[in-house]
Design a protein around this motif. Structure first.
Motif, PDB file in Angstrom:
ATOM      1  N   ALA A  47      11.924   3.785 -30.596  1.00 18.20           N
ATOM      2  CA  ALA A  47      12.504   4.284 -29.346  1.00 18.20           C
ATOM      3  C   ALA A  47      11.552   5.260 -28.683  1.00 18.20           C
ATOM      4  O   ALA A  47      11.374   5.263 -27.452  1.00 18.20           O
ATOM      5  CB  ALA A  47      13.856   4.943 -29.633  1.00 18.20           C
ATOM      6  N   MET A  48      10.898   6.093 -29.527  1.00 20.73           N
ATOM      7  CA  MET A  48       9.968   7.083 -28.979  1.00 20.73           C
ATOM      8  C   MET A  48       8.787   6.378 -28.308  1.00 20.73           C
ATOM      9  O   MET A  48       8.394   6.722 -27.191  1.00 20.73           O
ATOM     10  CB  MET A  48       9.477   7.996 -30.093  1.00 20.73           C
ATOM     11  N   VAL A  49       8.225   5.378 -28.992  1.00 15.27           N
ATOM     12  CA  VAL A  49       7.081   4.651 -28.441  1.00 15.27           C
ATOM     13  C   VAL A  49       7.486   3.907 -27.166  1.00 15.27           C
ATOM     14  O   VAL A  49       6.772   3.908 -26.167  1.00 15.27           O
ATOM     15  CB  VAL A  49       6.517   3.669 -29.493  1.00 15.27           C
ATOM     16  N   ARG A  50       8.674   3.286 -27.212  1.00 13.30           N
ATOM     17  CA  ARG A  50       9.161   2.547 -26.048  1.00 13.30           C
ATOM     18  C   ARG A  50       9.282   3.475 -24.843  1.00 13.30           C
ATOM     19  O   ARG A  50       8.865   3.154 -23.741  1.00 13.30           O
ATOM     20  CB  ARG A  50      10.492   1.890 -26.366  1.00 13.30           C
ATOM     21  N   GLY A  51       9.834   4.669 -25.100  1.00 14.05           N
ATOM     22  CA  GLY A  51       9.991   5.654 -24.023  1.00 14.05           C
ATOM     23  C   GLY A  51       8.632   6.050 -23.450  1.00 14.05           C
ATOM     24  O   GLY A  51       8.446   6.123 -22.222  1.00 14.05           O
ATOM     25  N   ALA A  52       7.662   6.281 -24.356  1.00 13.39           N
ATOM     26  CA  ALA A  52       6.330   6.687 -23.905  1.00 13.39           C
ATOM     27  C   ALA A  52       5.683   5.584 -23.078  1.00 13.39           C
ATOM     28  O   ALA A  52       5.045   5.845 -22.057  1.00 13.39           O
ATOM     29  CB  ALA A  52       5.464   7.021 -25.119  1.00 13.39           C
ATOM     30  N   ILE A  53       5.863   4.336 -23.522  1.00 17.40           N
ATOM     31  CA  ILE A  53       5.260   3.214 -22.783  1.00 17.40           C
ATOM     32  C   ILE A  53       5.891   3.082 -21.406  1.00 17.40           C
ATOM     33  O   ILE A  53       5.214   2.890 -20.394  1.00 17.40           O
ATOM     34  CB  ILE A  53       5.424   1.908 -23.591  1.00 17.40           C
ATOM     35  N   GLU A  54       7.241   3.207 -21.377  1.00 21.23           N
ATOM     36  CA  GLU A  54       7.912   3.106 -20.089  1.00 21.23           C
ATOM     37  C   GLU A  54       7.436   4.203 -19.144  1.00 21.23           C
ATOM     38  O   GLU A  54       7.265   3.977 -17.947  1.00 21.23           O
ATOM     39  CB  GLU A  54       9.429   3.185 -20.274  1.00 21.23           C
ATOM     40  N   SER A  55       7.197   5.409 -19.681  1.00 22.92           N
ATOM     41  CA  SER A  55       6.796   6.517 -18.828  1.00 22.92           C
ATOM     42  C   SER A  55       5.353   6.376 -18.365  1.00 22.92           C
ATOM     43  O   SER A  55       4.938   7.013 -17.400  1.00 22.92           O
ATOM     44  CB  SER A  55       6.961   7.842 -19.582  1.00 22.92           C
ATOM     45  N   MET A  56       4.587   5.511 -19.090  1.00 21.55           N
ATOM     46  CA  MET A  56       3.179   5.387 -18.739  1.00 21.55           C
ATOM     47  C   MET A  56       3.008   4.599 -17.454  1.00 21.55           C
ATOM     48  O   MET A  56       2.045   4.815 -16.709  1.00 21.55           O
ATOM     49  CB  MET A  56       2.475   4.675 -19.904  1.00 21.55           C
ATOM     50  N   GLY A  57       3.934   3.718 -17.146  1.00 26.85           N
ATOM     51  CA  GLY A  57       3.764   2.788 -16.031  1.00 26.85           C
ATOM     52  C   GLY A  57       3.338   1.452 -16.585  1.00 26.85           C
ATOM     53  O   GLY A  57       2.907   1.372 -17.730  1.00 26.85           O
ATOM     54  N   SER A  58       3.431   0.394 -15.775  1.00 27.27           N
ATOM     55  CA  SER A  58       3.140  -0.933 -16.317  1.00 27.27           C
ATOM     56  C   SER A  58       1.886  -1.534 -15.690  1.00 27.27           C
ATOM     57  O   SER A  58       1.442  -1.111 -14.610  1.00 27.27           O
ATOM     58  CB  SER A  58       4.339  -1.854 -16.091  1.00 27.27           C
ATOM     59  N   ASN A  59       1.301  -2.508 -16.351  1.00 26.72           N
ATOM     60  CA  ASN A  59       0.122  -3.263 -15.904  1.00 26.72           C
ATOM     61  C   ASN A  59      -1.041  -2.337 -15.553  1.00 26.72           C
ATOM     62  O   ASN A  59      -1.660  -2.467 -14.508  1.00 26.72           O
ATOM     63  CB  ASN A  59       0.475  -4.143 -14.691  1.00 26.72           C
ATOM     64  N   LEU A  60      -1.328  -1.407 -16.493  1.00 23.75           N
ATOM     65  CA  LEU A  60      -2.303  -0.351 -16.209  1.00 23.75           C
ATOM     66  C   LEU A  60      -3.695  -0.653 -16.762  1.00 23.75           C
ATOM     67  O   LEU A  60      -3.830  -1.208 -17.850  1.00 23.75           O
ATOM     68  CB  LEU A  60      -1.845   0.952 -16.870  1.00 23.75           C
ATOM     69  N   PHE A  61      -4.730  -0.260 -15.946  1.00 21.84           N
ATOM     70  CA  PHE A  61      -6.098  -0.232 -16.442  1.00 21.84           C
ATOM     71  C   PHE A  61      -6.604   1.191 -16.345  1.00 21.84           C
ATOM     72  O   PHE A  61      -6.246   1.923 -15.415  1.00 21.84           O
ATOM     73  CB  PHE A  61      -7.028  -1.089 -15.577  1.00 21.84           C
ATOM     74  N   ILE A  62      -7.448   1.560 -17.296  1.00 27.70           N
ATOM     75  CA  ILE A  62      -8.191   2.797 -17.120  1.00 27.70           C
ATOM     76  C   ILE A  62      -9.661   2.408 -17.155  1.00 27.70           C
ATOM     77  O   ILE A  62     -10.104   1.646 -18.030  1.00 27.70           O
ATOM     78  CB  ILE A  62      -7.826   3.862 -18.187  1.00 27.70           C
ATOM     79  N   ILE A  63     -10.409   2.837 -16.114  1.00 29.84           N
ATOM     80  CA  ILE A  63     -11.835   2.529 -16.038  1.00 29.84           C
ATOM     81  C   ILE A  63     -12.566   3.837 -16.245  1.00 29.84           C
ATOM     82  O   ILE A  63     -12.366   4.789 -15.474  1.00 29.84           O
ATOM     83  CB  ILE A  63     -12.209   1.903 -14.687  1.00 29.84           C
ATOM     84  N   MET A  64     -13.354   3.909 -17.340  1.00 29.72           N
ATOM     85  CA  MET A  64     -14.010   5.164 -17.679  1.00 29.72           C
ATOM     86  C   MET A  64     -15.502   5.083 -17.424  1.00 29.72           C
ATOM     87  O   MET A  64     -16.095   4.008 -17.535  1.00 29.72           O
ATOM     88  CB  MET A  64     -13.740   5.521 -19.133  1.00 29.72           C
ATOM     89  N   SER A  65     -16.061   6.223 -17.111  1.00 27.06           N
ATOM     90  CA  SER A  65     -17.508   6.307 -16.936  1.00 27.06           C
ATOM     91  C   SER A  65     -18.184   6.151 -18.285  1.00 27.06           C
ATOM     92  O   SER A  65     -17.676   6.638 -19.302  1.00 27.06           O
ATOM     93  CB  SER A  65     -17.893   7.665 -16.349  1.00 27.06           C
ATOM     94  N   GLY A  66     -19.320   5.448 -18.306  1.00 26.66           N
ATOM     95  CA  GLY A  66     -20.066   5.304 -19.546  1.00 26.66           C
ATOM     96  C   GLY A  66     -19.673   4.066 -20.292  1.00 26.66           C
ATOM     97  O   GLY A  66     -18.542   3.588 -20.197  1.00 26.66           O
ATOM     98  N   ALA A  67     -20.637   3.523 -21.078  1.00 26.38           N
ATOM     99  CA  ALA A  67     -20.383   2.329 -21.859  1.00 26.38           C
ATOM    100  C   ALA A  67     -19.667   2.698 -23.140  1.00 26.38           C
ATOM    101  O   ALA A  67     -19.792   3.822 -23.628  1.00 26.38           O
ATOM    102  CB  ALA A  67     -21.700   1.643 -22.187  1.00 26.38           C
ATOM    103  N   THR A  68     -18.921   1.761 -23.673  1.00 27.30           N
ATOM    104  CA  THR A  68     -18.262   2.002 -24.946  1.00 27.30           C
ATOM    105  C   THR A  68     -19.313   2.037 -26.042  1.00 27.30           C
ATOM    106  O   THR A  68     -19.287   2.872 -26.931  1.00 27.30           O
ATOM    107  CB  THR A  68     -17.261   0.873 -25.261  1.00 27.30           C
ATOM    108  N   THR A  69     -20.239   1.089 -25.989  1.00 25.39           N
ATOM    109  CA  THR A  69     -21.294   1.040 -26.998  1.00 25.39           C
ATOM    110  C   THR A  69     -22.644   0.961 -26.302  1.00 25.39           C
ATOM    111  O   THR A  69     -22.793   0.306 -25.283  1.00 25.39           O
ATOM    112  CB  THR A  69     -21.141  -0.197 -27.899  1.00 25.39           C
ATOM    113  N   THR A  70     -23.577   1.677 -26.841  1.00 29.22           N
ATOM    114  CA  THR A  70     -24.944   1.557 -26.338  1.00 29.22           C
ATOM    115  C   THR A  70     -25.828   1.221 -27.520  1.00 29.22           C
ATOM    116  O   THR A  70     -25.887   1.984 -28.481  1.00 29.22           O
ATOM    117  CB  THR A  70     -25.413   2.880 -25.707  1.00 29.22           C
ATOM    118  N   GLY A  71     -26.479   0.070 -27.452  1.00 26.36           N
ATOM    119  CA  GLY A  71     -27.354  -0.353 -28.548  1.00 26.36           C
ATOM    120  C   GLY A  71     -26.640  -0.375 -29.873  1.00 26.36           C
ATOM    121  O   GLY A  71     -27.229  -0.032 -30.883  1.00 26.36           O
ATOM    122  N   GLY A  72     -25.365  -0.752 -29.865  1.00 28.79           N
ATOM    123  CA  GLY A  72     -24.610  -0.884 -31.106  1.00 28.79           C
ATOM    124  C   GLY A  72     -23.988   0.403 -31.593  1.00 28.79           C
ATOM    125  O   GLY A  72     -23.098   0.390 -32.419  1.00 28.79           O
TER     126      GLY A  72
END
Lengths: 407, 237
Positions: A47-72
């Motif tokens: 229930a707690m997780v469901r509530g948090a997800i509902e409060s987050m909004g739906s169909n969301l992307f977050i685009i962050m500066s910087g690569a996730t991996t650089t050269g492995g």
């Protein structure tokens, strides 16, 4: 044969050996209490997780500066802001995207009158309210015009409103954010905890331009730490994700074979993973508890087998005076059922009490559902029948003459 | 030999084998006799003579290997175990040497037990059980458990239990074996009285001649066969 007599007989037999009956039941008591408690905790976590997800909004992307991996090697995301306000505006124009907002986050000291409050400050655009599906309780959100002009207006979260203003109406009041005066024009609706456990209502939102000029003066102009975007529907998520990637690669001139200088994350998918992890965890808890229920059932079978052996002569006497095989079968089956169901009843009381205790101690929204209670009763019944049947059948199968001869 | 009524028990060439090691033990080797309603029969014989096996067959606790057994005209060897249980419940009463009462139940509940299997309601059970206990002189002791009663009293409770369903025949297997001579005499007098006044057929297994003397017919078993079947004068009570 009359069923009330069977229950009377069973009750008499069980009360004759009180200690033994109690110990036999204890297995069921612990099993049922564990199942109820574990299911309640699992339900609470879900229930707690469901509530948090509902409060987050739906169909969301977050685009962050910087690569996730650089050269492995993994490097900290968002160290050098490469995303611009124009990137956000361009993403917004994509056909599968509903809204897109650049965010410049930080924390700052708020002052109103004699009250200090340290909180997180989000510099963003009006699209942020659309992306997060975040309504305003009173007043309003700032406008595109406010962002263009760098207006010193702020929309405050429910916690900030309570801490700074108490019962006072915050709308129109001037607060200081790192000494810079801002006018409160709106109060956000409460959202509660986020998935990572932060209080989302402990926040202030200001136009991103004003944030960069007045609050985070060290930050790069027109650069956003991250961009939040919302797809038009769940179905368009995949198309939107590749469109964002393609758009940003061309805008940032990332060549073929080169690493991206940004990272697109599907927040909804992450949230769903969290939800299914919680679901699996609660299933696991329930399964472990169910094992103790089965062990309790085996305890009942064990004692019933002992009881049949001890009472062989009694069975012979009952058969001699006219008990049919099925009367003997029912007698022992009902004894096993009585044990398991009484054990279940005590276990329910302990489990519900325990769940309540855990709930009030930890603040977890534990929930004992009628489904889990029905399940516990049903499973106890089945265990009584299943583990009671074999001893009962061996009692009913005794030869009356041999049974009478036994000591 | 004159019999007072129509045959209640009729056995023809009754045989019973028990598996013993590799072979079989022939406990009964062809017994044919009939017992009429209202008779008082003593079955005698040394241990291993087949008298107990014969009793178990007559009491519908077991089925014969060969031969036929008709109880009140009904072929018992063809009945299912449920039907046998019903016969034991309604037509037959048992009295055992070791009393065979349930130690945790009161005298009243012990006596009422056969009525439970007959499907009688709780109140009717208690009422009828109390009435029978009064008949055997234990009306005051109905709430005592067997351990609180003397041997003679326990055997009277067992007799009350045998009587409570109004059976037509009572099988008593060494009913006085655990009793002193004075109590034995009382129990046997009570049996005689039941037979005389109510016409209940009595089959008594014993190896004591003075107990067998209460009966009006004596059947002696030896090596699985009847070796003696004589009428005898009743002992004056």
């Amino acid at each position: 044969m009359i069923f009330t007599s069977l229950f009377e007989t069973a009750w008499h037999a069980l009360t004759t050996h009180r200690m033994r009956s109690f110990l036999t039941m204890l297995g069921m008591v612990i099993g049922v209490a564990a199942v109820i408690l574990m299911l309640a905790i699992g339900q609470g976590a879900q229930a707690m997780v469901r509530g948090a997800i509902e409060s987050m909004g739906s169909n969301l992307f977050i685009i962050m500066s910087g690569a996730t991996t650089t050269g492995g090697a993994r490097v900290a995301g968002g160290t050098a802001p490469t995303l611009t306000f124009d990137d956000a505006a361009a993403i917004r124009e994509l056909p599968d995207i509903l809204a897109s907002a650049p965010v410049s986050p930080g924390s700052a000291q708020l002052i109103y009158g004699g009250v200090n409050w340290n909180t997180s400050v989000y510099g963003t655009t009006p699209d942020y309210a659309v992306v997060r599906d975040w309504a305003v309780d009173s007043g309003g959100f700032f406008s595109e015009a406010d962002v263009r002009s760098g207006a010193r207006v702020a929309v405050i979260g429910a916690v900030v409103a309570r801490e700074l203003f108490g019962d006072e109406d915050p709308i129109g009041r001037i607060i200081r954010i790192r000494q810079a005066p801002f006018e409160v024009i709106g109060v956000l609706a409460a959202k509660g905890q986020s998935l990572d456990g932060r209080d989302q209502d402990d926040t202030v939102m200001v136009p991103i331009s004003s944030a960069q000029q007045k609050i985070f003066s060290g930050s790069l102009r027109n650069r956003a730490r991250f961009i939040m975007a919302r797809a038009v529907s769940e179905k368009s998520m995949d198309a939107a994700e590749s469109a964002i990637n393609e758009l940003l690669r061309s805008r940032h001139h990332v060549g073929v074979g080169q690493d991206d200088d940004f990272t697109v994350r599907n927040l909804t998918a992450i949230a769903e993973t969290a939800a299914s992890t919680t679901r699996i965890m609660s299933l696991l808890l329930g399964a472990i508890a169910a094992i103790s229920l089965v062990v309790g059932g085996i305890g009942i079978m064990n004692i019933m087998l002992v009881s049949v052996t001890e009472r062989t002569r009694e069975i012979g006497i009952r058969m001699a005076i006219g008990a049919r095989r099925r009367d003997v079968l029912w007698q022992f089956l009902i004894e096993a059922l009585t044990l398991s169901l009484i054990g279940c009843g005590i276990g329910l009381v302990l489990g519900i009490g325990g769940a309540w205790g855990v709930g009030s101690l930890t603040g977890l929204p534990v929930a004992v559902t009628s489904a889990s209670v029905l399940m516990a009763v049903g499973v106890s019944f089945l265990i009584g029948v299943f583990f009671g049947f074999y001893p009962a059948r061996s009692a009913a199968g005794l030869d009356p003459i041999e049974a009478l001869r036994s000591q | 030999m004159t019999h007072p009524g129509k045959p209640l028990i009729e056995v023809v060439n009754l045989e019973k084998d028990y598996p013993a090691g590799a072979g079989v033990l022939q406990a009964l080797r062809g017994v044919s006799l009939s017992i009429a309603e209202g008779e008082f029969v003593a079955i005698m014989g040394a241990s291993g003579s087949g008298k107990s096996t014969f009793m178990n067959l007559l009491g519908c606790l077991d089925r014969p290997t060969r031969g036929s057994y008709h109880l009140d005209g009904q072929d018992v060897s063809r009945l299912s175990s449920d039907q046998l249980a019903a016969l034991r419940n309604r037509e037959i009463g048992f009295v055992f040497q070791g009393f065979n009462l349930l130690p945790k139940l009161s005298a009243l509940d012990n006596v009422a037990l056969p009525l439970m299997y007959a499907g009688t309601g709780r109140e009717a059970r208690r009422r009828q059980a109390q009435a029978v206990l009064e008949r055997v002189g234990l009306g005051e002791r109905s709430h005592h458990t067997p351990l609180q009663l003397s041997g003679g009293q326990q055997q009277r409770v067992a007799i009350a239990r045998a009587l409570v369903t109004h059976p037509r025949i009572i099988f008593a297997d060494e009913p006085t074996g655990n009793l002193d001579s004075e109590t034995s005499r009382q129990v046997m007098d009570f049996f005689s009285q039941l037979n005389r006044e109510e016409g209940i057929t009595l089959v008594l297994v014993t190896h004591e001649a003075d107990i067998a003397a209460y009966a009006r017919r004596r059947i002696r078993f030896q090596d699985g066969r009847v070796v003696e079947d004589v009428a005898q004068a009743e002992v004056a009570a």
